[in-house]
Design a protein around this motif. Structure first.
Motif, PDB file in Angstrom:
ATOM      1  N   MET A 110      -4.462 -36.067   0.457  1.00  0.00           N
ATOM      2  CA  MET A 110      -5.068 -35.484  -0.730  1.00  0.00           C
ATOM      3  C   MET A 110      -4.000 -34.942  -1.655  1.00  0.00           C
ATOM      4  O   MET A 110      -2.855 -34.785  -1.299  1.00  0.00           O
ATOM      5  N   GLY A 111      -4.408 -34.615  -2.901  1.00  0.00           N
ATOM      6  CA  GLY A 111      -3.554 -33.896  -3.832  1.00  0.00           C
ATOM      7  C   GLY A 111      -2.231 -34.580  -4.061  1.00  0.00           C
ATOM      8  O   GLY A 111      -2.176 -35.710  -4.504  1.00  0.00           O
ATOM      9  N   LEU A 112      -1.136 -33.865  -3.792  1.00  0.00           N
ATOM     10  CA  LEU A 112       0.210 -34.366  -4.015  1.00  0.00           C
ATOM     11  C   LEU A 112       0.448 -35.664  -3.292  1.00  0.00           C
ATOM     12  O   LEU A 112       1.249 -36.480  -3.707  1.00  0.00           O
ATOM     13  N   LEU A 152      -0.511 -27.560   2.314  1.00  0.00           N
ATOM     14  CA  LEU A 152      -0.685 -27.736   3.748  1.00  0.00           C
ATOM     15  C   LEU A 152      -1.997 -28.453   4.028  1.00  0.00           C
ATOM     16  O   LEU A 152      -2.984 -28.290   3.292  1.00  0.00           O
ATOM     17  N   PHE A 153      -2.021 -29.205   5.128  1.00  0.00           N
ATOM     18  CA  PHE A 153      -3.184 -30.015   5.484  1.00  0.00           C
ATOM     19  C   PHE A 153      -3.520 -29.842   6.959  1.00  0.00           C
ATOM     20  O   PHE A 153      -2.626 -29.648   7.794  1.00  0.00           O
ATOM     21  N   ASP A 154      -4.816 -29.962   7.275  1.00  0.00           N
ATOM     22  CA  ASP A 154      -5.224 -29.973   8.671  1.00  0.00           C
ATOM     23  C   ASP A 154      -5.145 -31.406   9.194  1.00  0.00           C
ATOM     24  O   ASP A 154      -4.846 -32.341   8.442  1.00  0.00           O
ATOM     25  N   GLY A 166      -6.633 -34.235   7.227  1.00  0.00           N
ATOM     26  CA  GLY A 166      -6.143 -34.491   5.877  1.00  0.00           C
ATOM     27  C   GLY A 166      -6.704 -33.558   4.834  1.00  0.00           C
ATOM     28  O   GLY A 166      -6.381 -33.688   3.655  1.00  0.00           O
ATOM     29  N   ALA A 167      -7.533 -32.594   5.227  1.00  0.00           N
ATOM     30  CA  ALA A 167      -8.085 -31.633   4.269  1.00  0.00           C
ATOM     31  C   ALA A 167      -7.055 -30.569   3.945  1.00  0.00           C
ATOM     32  O   ALA A 167      -6.297 -30.120   4.817  1.00  0.00           O
ATOM     33  N   CYS A 168      -7.030 -30.146   2.690  1.00  0.00           N
ATOM     34  CA  CYS A 168      -6.096 -29.115   2.251  1.00  0.00           C
ATOM     35  C   CYS A 168      -6.509 -27.758   2.813  1.00  0.00           C
ATOM     36  O   CYS A 168      -7.648 -27.320   2.619  1.00  0.00           O
ATOM     37  N   THR A 169      -5.584 -27.100   3.482  1.00  0.00           N
ATOM     38  CA  THR A 169      -5.859 -25.767   4.009  1.00  0.00           C
ATOM     39  C   THR A 169      -5.287 -24.672   3.119  1.00  0.00           C
ATOM     40  O   THR A 169      -5.762 -23.535   3.158  1.00  0.00           O
ATOM     41  N   GLY A 186      -2.142 -25.380   9.078  1.00  0.00           N
ATOM     42  CA  GLY A 186      -1.866 -26.659   8.450  1.00  0.00           C
ATOM     43  C   GLY A 186      -0.388 -27.005   8.461  1.00  0.00           C
ATOM     44  O   GLY A 186       0.466 -26.169   8.776  1.00  0.00           O
ATOM     45  N   GLU A 187      -0.112 -28.256   8.113  1.00  0.00           N
ATOM     46  CA  GLU A 187       1.240 -28.774   8.102  1.00  0.00           C
ATOM     47  C   GLU A 187       1.510 -29.486   6.786  1.00  0.00           C
ATOM     48  O   GLU A 187       0.581 -29.917   6.093  1.00  0.00           O
TER      49      GLU A 187
END
Length: 234
Positions: A34-36, A70-72, A75-78, A209-210
Motif C-alpha cells: 500500500m501507499g509508498l 509500517l505494515f502488518d 500489507g495493511a498500514c499500521t 508493523g515493519e
C-alpha cells in the motif's frame, strides 16, 4: 544537520509521466503493498487538478520531509510518520512530526499554526494515506528535535514520538510539476534516500508493523526514507 552517530547508536530523475513525491521510491516494489509501496500513479489519476502554470508557481515551503510507513503481515498500514524540518514556509519555520494511526492523527510541534498546516495541507493528501481514514489532528505542543543525515539516516523525537532510520541505501534526485494536494497541483523537488532499517516508539511503546523494502540493487526502495533539499511550489 550532520551527525557522526547513526540513528541506532546508543540505545535529476525527471519522470516522463507525472508521478507523486513518493513515486520515486515506489519503482520496483511489490504491487500488493500500500501507499509508498504501490507502483507509481500518475497525478492525472486524481483528476486534472487545477493550479498555476508551473512557471508561475512560487515556493511555499523549503526544508526536509522524511517519512516512515509500517505494515502488518497482511500489507495493511499500521502507522505513518511524517517528519518535518521546515527552514522557511508561508506559515513559518520549525520542526514538526505528524503521526497517523488507525485510531487518529497526532501533530507535534511548538507552533500550532505551522504544525496543523503541514498536517492538513500536505500529509493528509500524501499517497501513503490514500484510502485510509483521516481525522482532525490532535495537536500536541512540544519541541521536536531532528538529526538528519543523508549518510547515516534520521533520529527525530518530541511529544512522545521517537523515530529512527538508518542504513541509507541510495540517494536520488526527484522533481515533478504534477503533484496534487487535494484539488491543486504543486511542483516539488527533493533528494530522497531509502533506508534499510527503521523503528519508532510512541509514548514508550514500539509501533507495530515493519517497513517494506523492494526495488533492485541499483534502485532500492523502502517505506522508510530520508528526504531533504525539498522545495514545494504552488
Amino acid at each position: 544537520m550532520r551527525t557522526d552517530r547513526t540513528p541506532f547508536d546508543s540505545d535529476r530523475d525527471r519522470p516522463s509521466a507525472p508521478v507523486s513525491r513518493r513515486g520515486v521510491m515506489r519503482m520496483g516494489t511489490a504491487l500488493g503493498a500500500m501507499g509508498l509501496l504501490a507502483t507509481a500513479a500518475p497525478a492525472s489519476a486524481a483528476g486534472d487538478a487545477p493550479g498555476k502554470e508551473p512557471a508561475l508557481r512560487k515556493p511555499i515551503l523549503v526544508g526536509a520531509n522524511p517519512g516512515l510507513q509500517l505494515f502488518d503481515p497482511s500489507g495493511a498500514c499500521t502507522a505513518y510518520i511524517s517528519t518535518w524540518q521546515v527552514d522557511w514556509s508561508t506559515h513559518g519555520a520549525g520542526n514538526a512530526v505528524v503521526l497517523w494511526r488507525p485510531d487518529g492523527v497526532r501533530a507535534v510541534g511548538e507552533d500550532p499554526h505551522l504544525t496543523l498546516w503541514l498536517a492538513d495541507r500536505f500529509v493528509r493528501h500524501f499517497p501513503e494515506l490514500e484510502g485510509l481514514p483521516w481525522s482532525a489532528p490532535r495537536f500536541h505542543r512540544s519541541a521536536v528535535r531532528i538529526r538528519l543525515d543523508l549518510a547515516s539516516g534520521l533520529h527525530a523525537w518530541g511529544g512522545g514520538i521517537d523515530v529512527r532510520m538508518a542504513e541509507v541505501l541510495d540517494r536520488r534526485a526527484f522533481a515533478t510539476d504534477r503533484f496534487p494536494l487535494g484539488s491543486v497541483e504543486h511542483s516539488l523537488s527533493l533528494v530522497i534516500g531509502p533506508c534499510g532499517r527503521a523503528r519508532a516508539t510512541v509514548d514508550g511503546h514500539t509501533l507495530p508493523g515493519e517497513i517494506s523494502r523492494g526495488g533492485t540493487p541499483d534502485r532500492p526502495s523502502s517505506s522508510a526514507f530520508v528526504a531533504t533539499a525539498e522545495v514545494w511550489r504552488a
